[in-house]
Design a protein around this motif. Structure first.
Motif, PDB file in Angstrom:
ATOM      1  N   SER A 103      91.065  40.192  68.688  1.00 55.75           N
ATOM      2  CA  SER A 103      90.205  39.115  69.160  1.00 55.75           C
ATOM      3  C   SER A 103      89.465  39.574  70.407  1.00 55.75           C
ATOM      4  CB  SER A 103      91.045  37.870  69.484  1.00 55.75           C
ATOM      5  OG  SER A 103      91.852  38.109  70.629  1.00 55.75           O
ATOM      6  N   GLU A 138      92.720  40.275  61.203  1.00 56.78           N
ATOM      7  CA  GLU A 138      92.256  39.327  62.223  1.00 56.78           C
ATOM      8  C   GLU A 138      90.945  39.796  62.855  1.00 56.78           C
ATOM      9  OE1 GLU A 138      96.864  39.265  62.586  1.00 56.78           O
ATOM     10  OE2 GLU A 138      95.276  40.685  62.038  1.00 56.78           O
ATOM     11  N   ARG A 142      86.999  38.167  62.587  1.00 55.81           N
ATOM     12  CA  ARG A 142      86.306  37.744  63.805  1.00 55.81           C
ATOM     13  C   ARG A 142      85.394  38.842  64.347  1.00 55.81           C
ATOM     14  NH1 ARG A 142      90.538  34.987  67.890  1.00 55.81           N
ATOM     15  NH2 ARG A 142      88.546  34.291  68.775  1.00 55.81           N
ATOM     16  N   GLU A 145      82.414  37.930  66.668  1.00 49.69           N
ATOM     17  CA  GLU A 145      82.827  37.560  68.029  1.00 49.69           C
ATOM     18  C   GLU A 145      83.181  38.804  68.843  1.00 49.69           C
ATOM     19  OE1 GLU A 145      85.642  34.167  68.462  1.00 49.69           O
ATOM     20  OE2 GLU A 145      85.660  34.275  66.265  1.00 49.69           O
ATOM     21  N   SER A 149      81.462  40.594  72.468  1.00 52.67           N
ATOM     22  CA  SER A 149      82.401  40.169  73.508  1.00 52.67           C
ATOM     23  C   SER A 149      82.230  40.854  74.852  1.00 52.67           C
ATOM     24  CB  SER A 149      83.845  40.387  73.020  1.00 52.67           C
ATOM     25  OG  SER A 149      84.103  41.768  72.809  1.00 52.67           O
TER      26      SER A 149
END
Length: 317
Positions: A103, A138, A142, A145, A149
């Motif tokens: 993430s 994961e 994503r 994103e 980032s």
């Protein structure tokens, strides 16, 4: 935003071996990363940081991009990997590669620690760029994103080995196709044989995310080092989709990547001719032109302009 770096070939080099580090410095790879993660046993990780520092400070790297792959932010090694390497050799480090990102917060951790260290050490803030591995489900879910980032981000890398494990894919080696691993044409015991490029979705997903955020998309490793044709095929497929480079886990893979990810003389000649034909048509007040039996227009010129830009970057224009 990506720095203007060539990344046709990114050579993985185990940080536990000064001999291998020295050989990597003399290679033809565009980027060399000294690996503190998967290539180093847990018992050797701490000691290997000193090799990274010595290699970066003492060897002649020429025009190569100098990188280090740290351990994942979820491990006990990551924090000190960054501190020890940047403190010891920050002035000679161009890029940190962050594995197993899941993430944006994983990227922010590295970004914030880098910013603190650069300020403390008197290094230009933002000097060290980041590449991140998309190798967990994961992360793939994503990826947009993650790609947006951090301003330090320069590239996304598709890591198919860990992605295979994360997704539950049944394949026999890293970076190949399920059918590559069948013996004498036999399928796996479950009868499965994927009818095409099993990495197409993940590759395309990663490449679109990278391109939409101005990052370099890099294809990951191919473990069958005795199969150069297989490596070339995978590299060519990724290049067709828009990747600009591929990992090399053995020096023999470097020249293949450097060739595949640079335009050929034929491609350059065709691109020049097509762009010239479109410009001449525009000057004559026409919206389209004919070239080599094709109808071409401004959209075509955009495609071929990209080929010429790439040729200039690779020094083959």
């Amino acid at each position: 935003m990506t720095a203007d770096r060539l990344r046709r070939s990114e050579l993985s080099t185990p940080a536990h071996s000064m001999k291998m580090i020295a050989k990597a410095a003399g290679s033809d790879a565009d980027l060399v990363f000294l690996d503190l993660e998967d290539a180093v046993a847990p018992s050797a990780k701490v000691a290997s940081r000193a090799n990274v520092v010595a290699g970066l400070n003492e060897l002649d790297w020429g025009t190569k991009t100098r990188a280090c792959r740290i351990n994942a932010v979820s491990t006990t090694w990551c924090h000190d990997d960054i501190i020890d390497v940047v403190t010891g050799a920050g002035a000679n480090l161009d890029v940190i590669i962050v594995p197993k990102v899941k993430s944006p917060r994983d990227v922010w951790f590295v970004e914030d620690l880098l910013t603190q260290l650069e300020g403390k050490l008197g290094l230009p803030v933002g000097r060290v760029g980041l590449e991140v591995l998309i190798e967990e489900t994961e992360a793939l879910a994503r990826v947009d994103e993650i790609a947006g980032s951090s301003p330090r981000l320069e590239a996304l890398i598709l890591g198919v080995g860990d992605l295979s494990a994360s997704q539950g894919i049944r394949t026999g080696h890293i970076g190949g196709q399920a059918s590559d691993d069948a013996t004498n044409g036999e399928a796996y015991s479950n009868g499965a044989r994927y009818p095409g490029d099993m990495w197409h979705y993940a590759r395309n997903r990663m490449i679109v995310a990278a391109r939409s955020h101005g990052l370099d998309p890099i294809d990951g490793p191919y473990a069958a080092i005795a199969n150069p044709d297989g490596y070339r095929t995978e590299a060519a497929w990724a290049a067709t989709l828009g990747a600009v480079g591929k990992w090399a886990i053995h020096p023999s893979q470097i020249p293949i990547a450097n060739q595949v990810y640079a335009p050929t003389p034929t491609e350059i000649e065709q691109a020049r001719g097509a762009v010239r034909a479109v410009r001449e048509a525009e000057a004559a007040g026409l919206g389209a032109a004919q070239f080599q039996g094709m109808m071409i227009d401004a959209a075509t010129a955009r495609i071929f302009d990209a080929v010429l830009d790439r040729a200039r970057q690779c020094g083959v224009a």
